[in-house]
Design a protein around this motif. Structure first.
Motif, PDB file in Angstrom:
ATOM      1  N   LEU A 176     139.245  73.899 -35.930  1.00  0.00           N
ATOM      2  CA  LEU A 176     139.846  74.050 -34.586  1.00  0.00           C
ATOM      3  C   LEU A 176     141.288  73.636 -34.793  1.00  0.00           C
ATOM      4  O   LEU A 176     142.181  74.313 -34.199  1.00  0.00           O
ATOM      5  CB  LEU A 176     139.023  73.262 -33.415  1.00  0.00           C
ATOM      6  CG  LEU A 176     139.711  73.163 -32.266  1.00  0.00           C
ATOM      7  CD1 LEU A 176     139.586  74.498 -31.582  1.00  0.00           C
ATOM      8  CD2 LEU A 176     139.109  71.856 -31.492  1.00  0.00           C
ATOM      9  N   ARG A 211     153.324  79.701 -22.411  1.00  0.00           N
ATOM     10  CA  ARG A 211     152.174  79.695 -23.177  1.00  0.00           C
ATOM     11  C   ARG A 211     152.334  78.785 -24.247  1.00  0.00           C
ATOM     12  O   ARG A 211     150.958  77.958 -24.449  1.00  0.00           O
ATOM     13  CB  ARG A 211     151.643  81.050 -23.814  1.00  0.00           C
ATOM     14  CG  ARG A 211     150.364  81.470 -24.383  1.00  0.00           C
ATOM     15  CD  ARG A 211     150.449  81.459 -25.758  1.00  0.00           C
ATOM     16  NE  ARG A 211     151.150  82.637 -26.117  1.00  0.00           N
ATOM     17  CZ  ARG A 211     150.806  83.637 -26.318  1.00  0.00           C
ATOM     18  NH1 ARG A 211     149.541  83.979 -26.194  1.00  0.00           N
ATOM     19  NH2 ARG A 211     151.327  84.598 -26.891  1.00  0.00           N
ATOM     20  N   ARG A 238     149.080  85.407 -37.222  1.00  0.00           N
ATOM     21  CA  ARG A 238     148.117  85.837 -36.150  1.00  0.00           C
ATOM     22  C   ARG A 238     146.543  86.009 -36.406  1.00  0.00           C
ATOM     23  O   ARG A 238     145.734  85.382 -35.784  1.00  0.00           O
ATOM     24  CB  ARG A 238     148.335  87.052 -35.286  1.00  0.00           C
ATOM     25  CG  ARG A 238     147.672  87.372 -33.943  1.00  0.00           C
ATOM     26  CD  ARG A 238     148.141  88.680 -33.598  1.00  0.00           C
ATOM     27  NE  ARG A 238     147.751  89.026 -32.234  1.00  0.00           N
ATOM     28  CZ  ARG A 238     146.290  89.634 -32.191  1.00  0.00           C
ATOM     29  NH1 ARG A 238     145.490  89.579 -33.100  1.00  0.00           N
ATOM     30  NH2 ARG A 238     145.866  89.921 -30.995  1.00  0.00           N
ATOM     31  N   TRP A 241     135.886  77.494 -36.220  1.00  0.00           N
ATOM     32  CA  TRP A 241     135.723  76.532 -35.075  1.00  0.00           C
ATOM     33  C   TRP A 241     134.259  77.239 -34.319  1.00  0.00           C
ATOM     34  O   TRP A 241     133.390  76.747 -34.419  1.00  0.00           O
ATOM     35  CB  TRP A 241     136.823  76.478 -34.069  1.00  0.00           C
ATOM     36  CG  TRP A 241     136.451  76.229 -32.792  1.00  0.00           C
ATOM     37  CD1 TRP A 241     136.683  77.072 -31.467  1.00  0.00           C
ATOM     38  CD2 TRP A 241     135.782  74.969 -32.319  1.00  0.00           C
ATOM     39  NE1 TRP A 241     136.408  76.426 -30.363  1.00  0.00           N
ATOM     40  CE2 TRP A 241     135.496  75.166 -30.765  1.00  0.00           C
ATOM     41  CE3 TRP A 241     135.285  73.721 -32.640  1.00  0.00           C
ATOM     42  CZ2 TRP A 241     135.072  74.403 -29.839  1.00  0.00           C
ATOM     43  CZ3 TRP A 241     134.675  72.978 -32.054  1.00  0.00           C
ATOM     44  CH2 TRP A 241     134.665  73.158 -30.661  1.00  0.00           C
ATOM     45  N   ALA A 242     134.616  78.200 -33.669  1.00  0.00           N
ATOM     46  CA  ALA A 242     133.570  78.682 -32.794  1.00  0.00           C
ATOM     47  C   ALA A 242     132.084  78.861 -33.373  1.00  0.00           C
ATOM     48  O   ALA A 242     131.138  78.482 -33.046  1.00  0.00           O
ATOM     49  CB  ALA A 242     134.018  79.930 -31.963  1.00  0.00           C
ATOM     50  N   PHE A 264     154.564  86.509 -38.488  1.00  0.00           N
ATOM     51  CA  PHE A 264     153.631  86.636 -37.565  1.00  0.00           C
ATOM     52  C   PHE A 264     152.192  87.644 -37.777  1.00  0.00           C
ATOM     53  O   PHE A 264     151.284  87.147 -37.353  1.00  0.00           O
ATOM     54  CB  PHE A 264     154.383  87.370 -36.220  1.00  0.00           C
ATOM     55  CG  PHE A 264     153.604  87.578 -35.036  1.00  0.00           C
ATOM     56  CD1 PHE A 264     153.044  86.272 -34.236  1.00  0.00           C
ATOM     57  CD2 PHE A 264     152.972  88.693 -34.854  1.00  0.00           C
ATOM     58  CE1 PHE A 264     152.429  86.686 -33.103  1.00  0.00           C
ATOM     59  CE2 PHE A 264     152.009  88.929 -33.893  1.00  0.00           C
ATOM     60  CZ  PHE A 264     151.697  87.805 -32.855  1.00  0.00           C
ATOM     61  N   ALA A 322     152.176  81.224 -34.116  1.00  0.00           N
ATOM     62  CA  ALA A 322     152.342  82.592 -33.411  1.00  0.00           C
ATOM     63  C   ALA A 322     152.923  82.595 -32.026  1.00  0.00           C
ATOM     64  O   ALA A 322     153.610  83.417 -32.023  1.00  0.00           O
ATOM     65  CB  ALA A 322     150.615  82.952 -33.399  1.00  0.00           C
ATOM     66  N   ALA A 382     140.810  87.350 -23.178  1.00  0.00           N
ATOM     67  CA  ALA A 382     140.368  87.009 -24.612  1.00  0.00           C
ATOM     68  C   ALA A 382     140.325  85.395 -24.555  1.00  0.00           C
ATOM     69  O   ALA A 382     139.071  84.655 -24.860  1.00  0.00           O
ATOM     70  CB  ALA A 382     140.861  87.546 -25.681  1.00  0.00           C
ATOM     71  N   THR A 411     145.142  91.288 -21.925  1.00  0.00           N
ATOM     72  CA  THR A 411     144.136  91.272 -22.566  1.00  0.00           C
ATOM     73  C   THR A 411     143.965  89.977 -23.379  1.00  0.00           C
ATOM     74  O   THR A 411     142.891  89.521 -23.652  1.00  0.00           O
ATOM     75  CB  THR A 411     144.357  92.267 -23.798  1.00  0.00           C
ATOM     76  OG1 THR A 411     144.341  93.604 -23.087  1.00  0.00           O
ATOM     77  CG2 THR A 411     142.925  92.495 -24.578  1.00  0.00           C
TER      78      THR A 411
HETATM   79  C1  HEM Z   1     145.728  75.936 -28.869  1.00  0.00           C
HETATM   80  C2  HEM Z   1     145.489  76.804 -28.255  1.00  0.00           C
HETATM   81  C3  HEM Z   1     145.562  78.296 -28.340  1.00  0.00           C
HETATM   82  C4  HEM Z   1     147.019  78.893 -28.284  1.00  0.00           C
HETATM   83  C5  HEM Z   1     148.288  78.473 -27.910  1.00  0.00           C
HETATM   84  C6  HEM Z   1     146.610  80.413 -28.795  1.00  0.00           C
HETATM   85  C7  HEM Z   1     147.479  81.336 -28.927  1.00  0.00           C
HETATM   86  C8  HEM Z   1     146.990  82.634 -29.331  1.00  0.00           C
HETATM   87  C9  HEM Z   1     148.201  83.666 -29.772  1.00  0.00           C
HETATM   88  C10 HEM Z   1     149.590  83.447 -29.596  1.00  0.00           C
HETATM   89  C11 HEM Z   1     147.434  84.729 -29.887  1.00  0.00           C
HETATM   90  C12 HEM Z   1     148.139  86.275 -30.186  1.00  0.00           C
HETATM   91  C13 HEM Z   1     148.291  86.981 -29.262  1.00  0.00           C
HETATM   92  C14 HEM Z   1     149.066  88.265 -29.441  1.00  0.00           C
HETATM   93  O1  HEM Z   1     149.052  88.917 -30.456  1.00  0.00           O
HETATM   94  O2  HEM Z   1     150.060  88.493 -28.594  1.00  0.00           O
HETATM   95  C15 HEM Z   1     145.934  84.404 -29.726  1.00  0.00           C
HETATM   96  C16 HEM Z   1     145.112  85.469 -29.739  1.00  0.00           C
HETATM   97  C17 HEM Z   1     143.603  85.118 -29.825  1.00  0.00           C
HETATM   98  N1  HEM Z   1     143.186  84.017 -29.922  1.00  0.00           N
HETATM   99 FE1  HEM Z   1     144.249  82.028 -29.255  1.00  0.00          FE
HETATM  100  N2  HEM Z   1     145.192  80.526 -29.050  1.00  0.00           N
HETATM  101  C18 HEM Z   1     144.637  79.262 -28.543  1.00  0.00           C
HETATM  102  C19 HEM Z   1     143.441  79.077 -28.974  1.00  0.00           C
HETATM  103  C20 HEM Z   1     142.231  79.621 -29.133  1.00  0.00           C
HETATM  104  C21 HEM Z   1     140.977  79.138 -29.260  1.00  0.00           C
HETATM  105  C22 HEM Z   1     140.388  77.792 -29.384  1.00  0.00           C
HETATM  106  C23 HEM Z   1     140.270  80.508 -29.371  1.00  0.00           C
HETATM  107  C24 HEM Z   1     138.682  80.774 -29.734  1.00  0.00           C
HETATM  108  C25 HEM Z   1     137.776  80.030 -29.867  1.00  0.00           C
HETATM  109  C26 HEM Z   1     141.209  81.574 -29.478  1.00  0.00           C
HETATM  110  C27 HEM Z   1     140.770  83.111 -29.648  1.00  0.00           C
HETATM  111  C28 HEM Z   1     141.861  83.983 -29.653  1.00  0.00           C
HETATM  112  C29 HEM Z   1     141.352  85.320 -29.773  1.00  0.00           C
HETATM  113  C30 HEM Z   1     140.055  85.840 -29.850  1.00  0.00           C
HETATM  114  C31 HEM Z   1     142.519  86.179 -30.100  1.00  0.00           C
HETATM  115  C32 HEM Z   1     142.663  87.680 -30.146  1.00  0.00           C
HETATM  116  C33 HEM Z   1     143.076  88.223 -28.716  1.00  0.00           C
HETATM  117  C34 HEM Z   1     143.261  89.589 -29.006  1.00  0.00           C
HETATM  118  O3  HEM Z   1     143.287  90.376 -29.981  1.00  0.00           O
HETATM  119  O4  HEM Z   1     143.192  90.221 -27.609  1.00  0.00           O
HETATM  120  N3  HEM Z   1     142.462  81.014 -29.255  1.00  0.00           N
HETATM  121  N4  HEM Z   1     145.922  83.222 -29.469  1.00  0.00           N
END
Ligand code: HEM
Ligand code: HEM
Lengths: 201, 526
Positions: free
Chosen positions: B37, B465, B69, B80-81, B65, B47, B352, B348
């Protein structure tokens, strides 16, 4: 029958039914698609990638360009993919017969690239843009890919491929910036992305 | 001693034995999950910053990036999950089947394989060996290690289920049982079809999204729901509201979730019938979702006051409510007129995180607050750190969701304002004046907004964000500290739970007694 068997059966059947629907039948329907050969001109659509473009494609995959760029022009009523000029027609399953991995993409942080070869045929523009997107598109959030270029000492004549960098971006006196093999292949790939041909039914 | 008390005495001893048998493997899985995590949060922040400051660490190819990502997605999903999910699954399975975990050492091996797979996979992605398929970027050797680890988890779960001592099979067990089958089937099918006998082009995209969606619906959702179904009644000490609703909810989920995968390809270059089938499946999901929501709500009904005191309950209820919201939102998002404009936008990403964060991650936090003290025999050391954790992640998430949704809606409307598309969208909202007017405001004046202007429009929301990510990081760090303290036996022995405020213990007891006032000992459970 015992409880576990029932749950197992139910879980298996629901899973299998959807597997047939979403994996097996689409595969049956589409895996027979082949590129189309035009009887008159002898051209093949979509044209197979050249070796250079295929190598560029692997760079595109490796660097994750596809997290910001889609390669699909959608049909449908509620989007402006065609109206924005991202393609002359809707993308067809046949456009992708040479593609693995598929790189359809899921985000448009940047524009769609399904037809970037038609829209932007200039090598020079692509090199500058990849080296530093700010040079061509001020305020872009696309990352610079300077690591795909080489800074090297000019020995003899300057290379014809050297980037024309100005002002603060230009390298020190006696040095030049040239695209690496990967950058050249990547640009070859981008230029091959042109799906403006039509399929005959 | 009467019969009932004797039984309960026997069960108390048995329960202690079960918890002891689970302690090492579950704690190894939990500790690893927290490590991933933190790693995932680190990649997420990188990212996120890169999306508004592209020059940030731009000259290291392994932190570009396009590699960070997928490193984020894969570490949070599989690290984590999944690891937190597996520990929860194992403990719940043993508790509900009333049998101790056999050969716990083998599950430590499973955790080792899983961690090794994650390390190889994440380093592989950063070095440029990604497979290029979203949600499956780990290169082959990593996938193989993950699968071997998971095979052990499946075998152990099934064996535990087969040996069960309790005659009643509780709804959580169905979900868990289904999840341990679904995940390996999914993973094997997809590895065979994408890696070993690779299909190309559009069939590959169909398989890709069938997998990515089912991982959410048939792996994370069942585990999250199983945990909520167990812990919600457990903490308040009341039985679940309706047995029949739980059956209905489970089987309709099994029936419809399977079908939803192609809603990720709406109007794309795929045969329309596939997408239509998935839209139908997505909309039918309303049945299980509303069923489950009703069942949970009615169980808690009248006892919302308990949320003030119990960390487990507050996290779990946060998760349960988010499950309802994310799923109803998802059903809406699968309609063509809502999907097409917002498909490729930050909207989206908001959805997510509403699913994977607000539903699943919060539910796992809640589960860990309940389960870990039973594994270590120690309560949580610091109510203040629990408060920091809760408010950090709750506020952080709310901010993230808000700015991704607003930014995403603006981005989507601007991207799709050319041509007739907004006219047609407005026609769908005919009866909702406010929305129509709002959409009207985005219609193209003189040609389409240039792409770079749309990019500029998203910057503010992307920067916010990043701020939200810092709040989330603070919460995660507080939780990691709590966990370290607990495992190192700081903190008092486990008697009753640590509450949000130390001084509330008497109120909490009173509220609990009231919640259980109309129950006889026989159905109050343990
Ligand atoms: C600390 C907090 C978090 C931040 C700042 C964050 C930020 C981000 C960012 C910047 C992306 C890429 C978005 C893009 O390509 O435009 C992303 C994608 C993603 N994150 Fe996080 N995230 C965090 C925590 C988590 C956690 C804990 C999970 C799941 C347990 C998670 C699941 C995902 C998933 C599934 C995607 C893919 C979304 C998609 O393809 O539509 N994130 N996140
Ligand atoms: C009935 C339930 C649900 C439906 C109908 C649904 C629908 C959708 C749709 C239509 C998309 C595609 C959006 C787009 O690209 O335009 C999507 C994406 C997503 N959903 Fe859901 N959703 C549901 C529940 C959930 C749950 C419970 C979770 C999390 C556990 C979740 C997590 C995600 C994620 C992570 C994505 C992004 C995938 C990606 O692009 O990488 N959804 N959902």
């Amino acid at each position: 029958m015992n409880y576990a068997t029932w749950i197992f059966l139910g879980v298996f059947l629901t899973f299998a039914a959807a597997w047939l629907g979403l994996v097996f039948f689409p595969h049956e329907q589409l895996s027979g698609l082949r590129a189309q050969k035009d009887a008159d001109s002898g051209q093949v659509f979509p044209p197979p990638y050249s070796g250079e473009a295929l190598y560029g494609r692997s760079v595109y995959v490796r660097e994750g360009c596809w997290y910001c760029h889609t390669q699909q022009v959608r049909g449908g009523d509620y989007n402006a993919d065609l109206a924005r000029g991202w393609g002359a027609r809707r993308s067809d399953p046949r456009d992708y017969v040479h593609d693995a991995p598929h790189v359809l993409g899921s985000m448009r942080t940047g524009p769609d690239l399904a037809n970037i070869g038609a829209r932007q045929p200039s090598d020079k523009w692509h090199y500058l843009h990849l080296y530093d997107p700010q040079l061509t598109s001020k305020g872009s959030v696309m990352p610079p890919y300077r690591f795909l270029f080489e800074l090297r000492k000019i020995v003899g004549q300057p290379s014809p491929e050297a980037l024309e960098l100005e002002g603060a971006a230009s390298p020190a006196e006696g040095y030049e910036v040239v695209p690496s093999r990967e950058a050249r292949a990547l640009v070859a790939y981008l230029k091959s992305l042109d799906r403006s041909y039509e399929f005959k039914e | 001693m009467n019969q009932l008390e004797q039984d309960q005495g026997g069960w108390t001893a048995r329960r202690a034995e079960i918890d002891r048998s689970c302690a090492t493997p579950c704690l190894v899985f939990y500790a690893s999950s927290i490590f991933w995590l933190l790693a995932g949060t680190f990649f997420a922040l990188l990212a996120s910053v890169k999306l508004h400051h592209p020059e940030f660490l731009a000259d290291w190819s392994w932190l570009t990036f396009g590699r960070v990502r997928p490193a984020h997605l894969n570490t949070v999903i599989y690290g984590w999950a999944s690891m937190a999910g597996i520990a929860t699954l194992l403990w719940l399975m043993c508790r509900l089947c009333r049998v101790p975990l056999m050969y716990p050492a083998m599950l430590v091996v499973a955790a080792g394989l899983w961690n090794l797979g994650l390390t190889v996979g994440t380093v592989g992605i950063l070095m440029g060996y990604s497979t290029g398929i979203e949600w499956l970027e780990f290169p082959m050797p990593a996938a193989f290690l993950l699968f071997s680890g998971f095979a052990i988890v499946t075998l152990w779960s099934v064996a535990t289920f087969a040996q069960r001592q309790a005659e009643h099979v509780y709804v959580s067990q169905w979900y868990l049982f289904a999840a341990v089958f679904w995940f390996p089937w999914l993973y094997v099918t997809v590895q065979l079809l994408l890696m070993l006998f690779p299909v190309k082009g559009i069939p590959q995209a169909c398989i890709n999204w069938w997998f990515a969606h089912n991982v959410l619906g048939l792996w994370f959702s069942p585990i999250g729901l199983a945990a909520i179904y167990y812990l919600l009644p457990k903490v308040i000490g009341r039985p679940i509201y309706s047995y029949y609703l739980s059956i209905l909810g489970f089987w309709t989920l099994a029936l419809f979730y399977n079908w939803a995968g192609a809603h990720h390809l709406v109007s794309g270059p795929v045969p329309a019938w596939i997408v239509t089938a998935s839209i139908v499946g997505s909309v039918m999901m309303i049945i299980p979702v509303v069923t489950v929501a009703l069942n949970h709500h009615m169980t808690l009904h009248g006892n919302f006051r308990l949320l003030k005191y119990s960390p487990t309950l507050r996290f779990i209820v946060f998760g349960a409510m988010s499950y309802t919201i994310v799923s109803l939102e998802g059903s809406m998002m699968s309609f063509r007129f809502l999907n097409e404009p917002f498909h490729f936008t930050h909207r989206t990403i908001g959805h997510a995180h509403l699913g994977m964060y607000s539903f699943f991650t919060m539910t796992m936090f809640g589960s860990m607050y309940y389960i870990v003290p039973r594994l270590t025999g120690r309560e949580w050391h610091s109510a203040r750190l629990i408060r920091i954790h809760f408010w950090g992640v709750a506020l952080g998430f709310a901010l993230m969701y808000l700015c991704l949704s607003i930014g995403g809606v603006i981005q989507g409307l601007e991207l799709n304002q050319a041509g007739e598309s907004l006219e047609k969208l407005i026609a769908q909202f005919g009866y909702l004046d406010g929305i129509s007017k709002f959409v009207e405001g985005f219609k193209a004046q003189n040609g389409a907004v240039p792409f770079l202007e749309i990019v500029h429009g998203t910057l503010l929301w992307l920067k916010l964000r990043t701020v939200s990510g810092v709040l989330l990081l603070a919460g995660h760090a507080a939780f990691a500290v709590l966990m370290v303290m607990n495992v190192h036996a700081w903190g008092r022995r486990h008697i009753g739970p640590t509450l949000f405020h130390d001084e509330d213990a008497a109120d909490y007891d009173r509220a609990l007694r009231q919640a259980r006032a109309d129950l006889t000992p026989a159905n109050s459970g343990d």
